[in-house]
Structures are given as C-alpha cells and as structure tokens.
Design a protein around this motif. Structure first.
Motif, mmCIF file in Angstrom:
data_model
loop_
_atom_site.group_PDB
_atom_site.id
_atom_site.type_symbol
_atom_site.label_atom_id
_atom_site.label_comp_id
_atom_site.label_asym_id
_atom_site.label_seq_id
_atom_site.Cartn_x
_atom_site.Cartn_y
_atom_site.Cartn_z
ATOM 1 N N TYR A 138 -9.402 9.303 -8.789
ATOM 2 C CA TYR A 138 -10.000 9.189 -7.128
ATOM 3 C C TYR A 138 -8.691 9.024 -6.181
ATOM 4 C CZ TYR A 138 -14.034 7.765 -10.220
ATOM 5 O OH TYR A 138 -14.963 7.881 -11.149
ATOM 6 N N LYS A 139 -7.572 9.322 -6.435
ATOM 7 C CA LYS A 139 -6.616 9.425 -5.531
ATOM 8 C C LYS A 139 -6.956 10.053 -4.177
ATOM 9 C CE LYS A 139 -1.683 10.484 -4.412
ATOM 10 N NZ LYS A 139 -0.730 10.785 -5.027
ATOM 11 N N ASN A 140 -7.514 11.267 -4.222
ATOM 12 C CA ASN A 140 -7.997 12.130 -3.231
ATOM 13 C C ASN A 140 -9.201 11.895 -2.523
ATOM 14 O OD1 ASN A 140 -5.260 13.398 -3.330
ATOM 15 N ND2 ASN A 140 -6.114 14.803 -4.675
ATOM 16 N N ALA A 153 -6.601 -3.574 -2.233
ATOM 17 C CA ALA A 153 -7.889 -2.878 -2.865
ATOM 18 C C ALA A 153 -7.531 -1.281 -3.302
ATOM 19 C CB ALA A 153 -9.328 -2.861 -2.289
ATOM 20 N N LYS A 154 -6.831 -0.525 -2.474
ATOM 21 C CA LYS A 154 -6.294 0.824 -2.735
ATOM 22 C C LYS A 154 -5.451 0.865 -3.886
ATOM 23 C CE LYS A 154 -3.626 4.235 -0.531
ATOM 24 N NZ LYS A 154 -2.805 4.811 0.541
ATOM 25 N N ASN A 155 -4.515 0.100 -3.787
ATOM 26 C CA ASN A 155 -3.680 -0.186 -5.029
ATOM 27 C C ASN A 155 -4.321 -0.479 -6.397
ATOM 28 O OD1 ASN A 155 -1.593 0.707 -3.188
ATOM 29 N ND2 ASN A 155 -0.861 -1.385 -2.922
ATOM 30 N N MET A 156 -5.394 -1.132 -6.305
ATOM 31 C CA MET A 156 -6.111 -1.430 -7.550
ATOM 32 C C MET A 156 -6.767 -0.130 -8.052
ATOM 33 S SD MET A 156 -7.271 -5.407 -7.661
ATOM 34 C CE MET A 156 -7.624 -5.694 -5.718
ATOM 35 N N TRP A 157 -7.570 0.251 -7.102
ATOM 36 C CA TRP A 157 -8.347 1.661 -7.506
ATOM 37 C C TRP A 157 -7.055 2.700 -7.921
ATOM 38 C CZ3 TRP A 157 -13.104 2.892 -8.368
ATOM 39 C CH2 TRP A 157 -13.998 1.964 -7.603
ATOM 40 N N CYS A 210 -11.145 1.829 1.297
ATOM 41 C CA CYS A 210 -10.820 0.373 1.120
ATOM 42 C C CYS A 210 -10.398 -0.425 1.992
ATOM 43 C CB CYS A 210 -9.575 0.555 -0.055
ATOM 44 S SG CYS A 210 -10.085 1.196 -1.401
ATOM 45 N N ASN A 211 -10.958 -1.691 2.102
ATOM 46 C CA ASN A 211 -10.913 -2.641 3.248
ATOM 47 C C ASN A 211 -9.414 -3.162 3.107
ATOM 48 O OD1 ASN A 211 -11.975 -3.701 5.448
ATOM 49 N ND2 ASN A 211 -12.639 -5.658 4.256
#
Length: 155
Positions: free
Chosen positions: A153-155, A142-146, A137-138
């Motif tokens: 897909y955490k790992n 973005a990471k928090n939304m995923w 994630c950029n």
C-alpha cells in the motif's frame, strides 16, 4: 465537488473534531459536504447543522444490516469522494467500493497500534484497504507501521 465525510458518531473525540473541521473547510470552499454516522452521539452535531452541513444517521443495531445499509447509501450518493475516519468506517468505506465505484475512497488512520495488525479483525480491515485510493496517516509512526506490515500500500 460532492464530499461525504464518514465517521462512527459525532461524539467528543479527536477524530470527530478533525471531521467537523474538514467539513467546515470544504463548505467554506463552496463544496457540497455531508456527514454520515451510524451511532447517535451528537456532541458536534449542532456545529455542523449551524454551518449547513447535513448529517445522515444510519442507526442499525444489527451489524450485517448496518454494513449493507451504509454500502447502499454510499453507492447511491453520487459523491466525488468519501472520506472516512477510524477503523470501522474505513472498512465500511472500502467495502462500499467492492464491485466498482465512481468516487474516490479516502481512509484516515488516526492512531495505529502495532498490535492491531496481528488480530483477525485488523487483518481483514487491512485487506480491504486495497479498495482505498488514498490512505492518510495521522502520524509518521502510523505510516511506518502500515509500510512495515503492508508495503503493497506504499503508493
């Protein structure tokens, strides 16, 4: 190592600039690097050619033919890793891994917008992320939304 960097085009965008910068860095570290594009925008092409990075153009107006042409190219490429940028190249990178793979699939999320997670296309693309080895994630946003929509897909 053999790397394929996969992006829609070499137009003048930020993701394209990141792709070209990574290609240069990998090349400077004596890795084999190539770039794959499916749209003929060439803003950054001369820069890649100038540093000896080959560009593979897979131009196809028929979307279904494009999907399978790119899949065939990636699967036959003997790459150690395929690094994709942006939604459609990420989807095609993951789709190429369906049925088994010998390379690492690395997808790059450049600008997650929360609304994309509720669209049909967004859900399909996210489902295919299960074939990625690394989702980069950029931004923290973005990471928090995923993590919110796809905690598996955490790992």
């Amino acid at each position: 190592m053999n790397f394929l960097l996969f992006i829609d085009s070499l137009g003048s965008g930020g993701a394209q600039r990141q792709c070209v910068t990574l290609a240069k860095m990998l090349k400077e570290q004596n890795h084999n690097v190539a770039v794959l594009c499916y749209s003929k925008e060439t803003f950054f092409a001369a820069h890649l050619e100038g540093i000896g990075v080959p560009i593979h153009w897979k131009i196809e107006n028929n979307y279904l033919k494009r999907i399978f042409r790119i899949r065939r190219f990636i699967r036959r490429g003997k790459y150690d890793a395929v690094i994709s940028y942006m939604d459609v190249p990420n989807f095609l990178n993951c789709f190429s891994a369906v049925g088994g793979k010998s390379w690492k699939v690395i997808t790059g999320e450049r600008s997650a917008k929360e609304g994309i997670f509720s669209t049909k296309q967004g859900k399909i693309f996210a489902w295919f992320q299960r074939y990625t080895d690394h989702l980069v994630c950029n931004s923290h946003n973005a990471k928090n939304m995923w993590l919110k929509y796809y905690p598996q897909y955490k790992n």
